[in-house]
Design an enzyme around this catalytic site. Sequence first.
Site, PDB file in Angstrom:
ATOM      1  N   SER A 214     -48.459  85.241  50.319  1.00 49.17           N
ATOM      2  CA  SER A 214     -47.933  84.399  51.400  1.00 49.17           C
ATOM      3  C   SER A 214     -47.654  82.971  50.957  1.00 49.17           C
ATOM      4  CB  SER A 214     -48.901  84.393  52.585  1.00 49.17           C
ATOM      5  OG  SER A 214     -50.143  83.836  52.219  1.00 49.17           O
ATOM      6  N   LYS A 257     -53.230  80.148  60.289  1.00 49.27           N
ATOM      7  CA  LYS A 257     -52.691  79.189  59.314  1.00 49.27           C
ATOM      8  C   LYS A 257     -52.128  77.953  60.005  1.00 49.27           C
ATOM      9  CE  LYS A 257     -51.648  82.659  55.796  1.00 49.27           C
ATOM     10  NZ  LYS A 257     -50.601  83.429  55.094  1.00 49.27           N
TER      11      LYS A 257
END
Length: 368
Positions: A214, A257
Site C-alpha cells: 500500500s 490510515k
Amino acid sequence: MFKVKADFDVEVDRDERRDKQYAQFVARLCREENLPHYCADAVAEVIRLGHRLADRHDRLSLRFSLVSDLIREAGYWAKKDGHLFVTKADVEAAVAHKRHRSNLPEEQIQDEISEGTLMVSFDNEVVGQVNGLSVHQLGDYTFGRPTRITARTFVGTKGVIDIQREAELAGPIHSKGVMTLGGFLAGKFAGSHPFALSATLTFEQTYSEVEGDSATVAELIAILSSLADVPVRQWLAITGSANQVGEVQPIGGVNEKIEGFFESCKRRGLTGKEGVIIPSRNCKHLALRRDLVEAVESGQFVVYAVGTVEEAIELLTGFPAGERGLDGLFPPDTIYGRVAARLEEMAQTVAEWSEAEIKPGGRIITES
C-alpha cells in the site's frame, strides 16, 4: 445423511429493508435484555458502525456479537446519564470509551510524533521524502500512523534497492511492490536509452517487518521527486498501491490510515491545507469517525481520491506530471520531463565510465 458445504458471509448489501432489519435487531435485543430503547438517531449511529465493521458504506456487517456489545454499552451510558431512551450521544460515548480502552499504543505513538521522537514533517516541502500511511493491528484494535518514506537516487545500474528487504525486514508482498516500481520506471523512461539508475528506498524509524504494497505510490513519488529535484508537500500523506502502468490500486485499512494522519495533524493544529490522498477505488470503503467528517465538512481537512500516479504527483508537488508529445519527449518543465533528462544524464555517465579502464594503481585511462 450426507455432508453439505455452506459458506456464511459476514456482510450484506445495504438497502432500506436491511436498515429496517438492523433497527429490529436493536429493538429485540433491548427488549430481551431489558435495555433502554433507542431513538431514531441512535439506531442510525448503530447502522454507521455496521458500515465501519464492513469497511464499506454500501454494506452492513453481520458480526452481530460486536454490534450487540455496542448496543449494550450505549444502554449503560444512557442509564448512567439518566436518559429514558438511548440517544446518538450515548452511542458515540460507547464507541469513544471502547476505543479509549484499547488505544494506549496508538496514544504513545502519537505522543512520540507530537514531541518529535518519531520524525514526521507536516508543514514544509522536501525533495525525496513522502508521508506514507501504515496500519498496526493489536488484537481486535487497528490504528493507522504516518510514516516517513525517503528515497535517494544516484548514478549506477543496481535499480531500486529496498533497504527493508536488504535488512530482511520486508515481507514478500512489500518486496513485490518495490520491484513493480522498477517495471514502471523502465517502461516509462527507458524507451530510447539504457536504464541506468540506482535508488534506495526505506521506511524511516521502523524496526519491525514491513508488509503489504500500500506504500507503492508513496515510494514511487519519492523516487521521482529525487530524480526531478522537486520537493513534495509534507502536509499531505498518501496511501495506495501502483501497478506497472501507473494505475493506483485499492488498499486495505483506508479508514484507519486517514484517521491516523488526521490525529497527528489535529494534535499540532489544523490549518486547512492538511489532507490524505487515497485510491479512488477506495471511496466506497470510507466510514470515517464523526470528528474527521466534521473537519472535512468545515474545510479544515481534505481527502483526495486519485486513479493514476500522475494525479497523485500533481497533488503532492504542484507540478504537472507531463505527457509525451508528438516527438516522443516529455515537456521539460514537467516532472516526467525533468526525470527523463536526469536519467539520460545518468545513462551517459554510466556509458562513459564503462569505456574507461581502471588500472591497479587507480589511474583511469580512457580507451580511444
